[in-house]
Scaffold this active site. Sequence first.
Site, short mmCIF file in Angstrom:
data_model
loop_
_atom_site.label_atom_id
_atom_site.label_comp_id
_atom_site.label_asym_id
_atom_site.label_seq_id
_atom_site.Cartn_x
_atom_site.Cartn_y
_atom_site.Cartn_z
N CYS A 94 -19.51 114.55 31.42
CA CYS A 94 -20.94 114.27 31.64
C CYS A 94 -21.39 112.87 31.16
CB CYS A 94 -21.76 115.37 30.99
SG CYS A 94 -23.44 115.46 31.64
N ARG A 128 -33.40 118.34 36.80
CA ARG A 128 -32.07 118.48 36.19
C ARG A 128 -31.25 119.49 36.97
NH1 ARG A 128 -31.75 115.87 31.45
NH2 ARG A 128 -29.78 116.85 30.90
N HIS A 192 -19.40 121.21 31.30
CA HIS A 192 -19.42 121.57 29.88
C HIS A 192 -18.97 123.02 29.78
CE1 HIS A 192 -21.90 118.11 28.63
NE2 HIS A 192 -22.65 118.31 29.68
N1 GLN Z 1 -27.95 112.14 29.86
C1 GLN Z 1 -27.16 112.45 30.99
C2 GLN Z 1 -27.93 113.18 32.09
O1 GLN Z 1 -28.82 113.96 31.82
C3 GLN Z 1 -25.96 113.26 30.55
C4 GLN Z 1 -26.28 114.59 29.99
C5 GLN Z 1 -25.09 115.34 29.53
O2 GLN Z 1 -24.13 114.77 29.00
N2 GLN Z 1 -25.13 116.65 29.65
O3 GLN Z 1 -27.62 112.97 33.24
#
Ligand code: GLN
Length: 249
Positions: A94, A128, A192
């Site tokens: 990520c 998101r 993740h």
């Molecule tokens: N900050 C990045 C995003 O939201 C990565 C987030 C993460 O590592 N889960 O795209």
Amino acid sequence: MSATIDVMSLYPRDMNIYGDWGNVLVILRRLALYGYEPVLHRYNQGDDWPGHVDLILGGGGQDNGQKLITEDLFRRADLLRGLAAGGMPMLMICGLYQLFGSYFQTVDGTRLEGIGVLDVFTEGRGHRMIGNLIEHTEDFGDVIGYENHSGQTFLGSQATPLGRVDADGTGNNGEDHTEGARVHNVIGTYMHGSVLPKNPRLADHLIRTAVERRYGEFRPDRTEAMRTGLTRLDEMAARARSVAASRPR
Ligand code: GLN
């Protein structure tokens, strides 16, 4: 004395969310069960680079965590690019996946340059992408994990996706059904979960690559105790996979 393997956790202080530390634990545990002696190096900003590294694991982080490490990441950029080109196995999740690409433009318009190991770029969007995710890969079967990111990542012509998601999945960007990216032995992914406890094939690929590069061949310990330990880990992984796969996003 057993053969050592040097494992680096890259920026664990600022880049380690949604359980990504579990990836480090799995690599250490499986290496030990294969009869190798894992040595863990935690590398944070300003630290000395260890004398030897065989495998690098990097986690995710919020946008502000990514900002905190960028300067140091660029101090190490040539080194990391050289190691990647030389075939060192690396898993970047990520936030570090994004910074191993060419750039990440955050939702608030800040542009963070990446070190360009992977031919991908990322742009933050208002919504998101969150939830359990299954991707189909050629080399590791179905990889099961959990994504949570606002960055939408797009692949350039030099990048190969790690896998493909079904029509209801999002993955890199929610548009082209790709997930993750690969070059040499570097794997970037949004998975993740953490991803390695649920995906032993992926963990073993990283381990085998690291061991073969260092020692020429992978010769796992075949004693009863070691085999039993691995079987138990794999059974737990199978249970965790079926639970995650059955949960709605
Ligand atoms: N900050 C990045 C995003 O939201 C990565 C987030 C993460 O590592 N889960 O795209």
